[in-house]
Scaffold this active site. Sequence first.
Site, PDB file in Angstrom:
ATOM      1  CE1 TYR A   1      -1.231 -13.429   2.606  1.00  0.00           C
ATOM      2  CE2 TYR A   1       0.331 -15.120   1.513  1.00  0.00           C
ATOM      3  CZ  TYR A   1      -0.284 -13.824   1.635  1.00  0.00           C
ATOM      4  OH  TYR A   1      -0.135 -12.839   0.378  1.00  0.00           O
TER       5      TYR A   1
ATOM      6  CG  ASP B   1       6.860   1.432  -0.870  1.00  0.00           C
ATOM      7  OD1 ASP B   1       7.773   0.876  -0.296  1.00  0.00           O
ATOM      8  OD2 ASP B   1       6.420   2.664  -0.156  1.00  0.00           O
TER       9      ASP B   1
END
Length: 361
Positions: free
Chosen positions: A146, A227
Site C-alpha cells: 500500500y 492462503d
Amino acid sequence: MDMKIAVIKGDGIGPEIVSEAMKVLDKVCAVCSHSIEYREVLMGGASIDAFGVPLTEETIEACRNSDAVLMGSIGGDTNTSPWYKLEPSKRPEAGLLGIRKALNLFANLRPAYLYKELSQACPLKKEIADKGFDMLIMRELTGGLYFGERKTVTENGIRKAIDTLTYTEEEIRRIAIKAFEIARKRRGSVISVDKANVLDSSRLWRDVVNSVSKDYPDVKLSHMLVDNCAMQLVKDPSQFDVVLTENMFGDILSDEASMITGSIGMLSSASLNDTKFGLYEPSHGSAPDIAGQNIANPIATILSAAMMLRYTFDLDKEADLIEKAVSDVLSEGFRTSDIYTEGTRKLSCSQMGEEIARRIG
Ligand code: NAD
C-alpha cells in the site's frame, strides 16, 4: 498512576460510545486509585465543521503530548454527507491516515474473541464455534504494497499497472518485537503469516522474525502461508493466539477474523508506535444510520479502553477488570440491540456503559 489521555470522540455514534468508555475508565481509576486527565480534541467530520480540515496541528500536538489516544469512529454517510463532496484529502478519513502517519503508528492490533454467549452470531459451523477462539491479529500498517511505488504505463498500446511491495528489515524487526512482547501478555504463541514460497519480501520477513524470536525463547513461534491461514481461520480459529503479518495480508485476514465473531459492535483495536504510545478505537465505523439514538453498542470502545490500560500503561489487572465486567454483563443476559436475541434484556448504549461500570470493583 497518572494517565494523560487525548480523546477524539469523532462522528456519528462516536461521542455516545466514547462517553461510555470514559465512564468505565473513571470507575476503574476510582477503584484502583489511578487518575486520568482527559484532553478532548477534534478530528474527522467534527474537525471539518469546526476548522475546515479533518486534522489540525493542535490535535496532533495534543495527541503527542498524551500517553495515549482514545477515539470513537470518524466519518459520515458517504452518500449523503457534505463531507464527501470535498476532495479526498479534505474528507474525514484523511484525518485518520494523517494521525497514523504523524504518530508513526505502524502496528495495528485487532483482537477477535468469540464470547460463548454470542456464539450463535458466529457464521461458522456449531462444532467449530463451540470450541471458541481468542486471537489477536497484528498487522504492519505503514509499509508493504500500500505504500510502495506504483504506476500505470502503456507499452505497445497495452496498459500495464505496477505496484511494488517493499519491506526493510528494520520495519519487520520493530513489529516482530511488538508481536513477541504482546504474546508474552497472552498465551505465548506467535504465528507469523507470509507467502515465503513465492515472495522475496516474505522470505526476508520470515528470516527477521526468526532472528527476533531468539530473544523470546518463552514464546512459541511458527510460520504459516497466507492462503493456508485464510483457510485455517474458518476451519479451526481456536489454534491462533497472536497472528503477525504484513500490511495487505493483515488487511484481509483481520476482516476475516472480525467476520467470524459475527458481532461488529464488540471488536476493539489499537495502533501502536515503537514506544508505549497507542491510539485505541473500535474496529467499526461511525454508524451514521443509528447515531444520536442511544442504541449503539459501546463494548468495542470499552474493550479498546481495556487494551489501552494493558498495552500503554501495563495495567493488566485493571484491563482484566473491564474484560471480566463485559463478560459478566453478557452472561447475565444484557444486550444492546445489535446483539439482542429473544430471552435477553435489551439495554441502551448508556445503560450498557453503566452496567459494565457497576460491575467493576
Ligand atoms: P459501520 O461500521 O459504521 O456500520 C456498519 C453497520 O454496522 C451499520 O448498520 C451500523 O449501524 C452497524 N454498527 C457499527 N457499529 C455499531 C455499534 N457499535 N453498535 C451497533 N451497530 C453498529 O460501517 P459503514 O456504514 O460502512 O461506515 C460508516 C462511516 O464510518 C463511513 O464514513 C466510514 O468511512 C466510517 N468508518 C470509519 C472507521 C474509523 O473511524 N476507523 C472505520 C470504518 C468506517
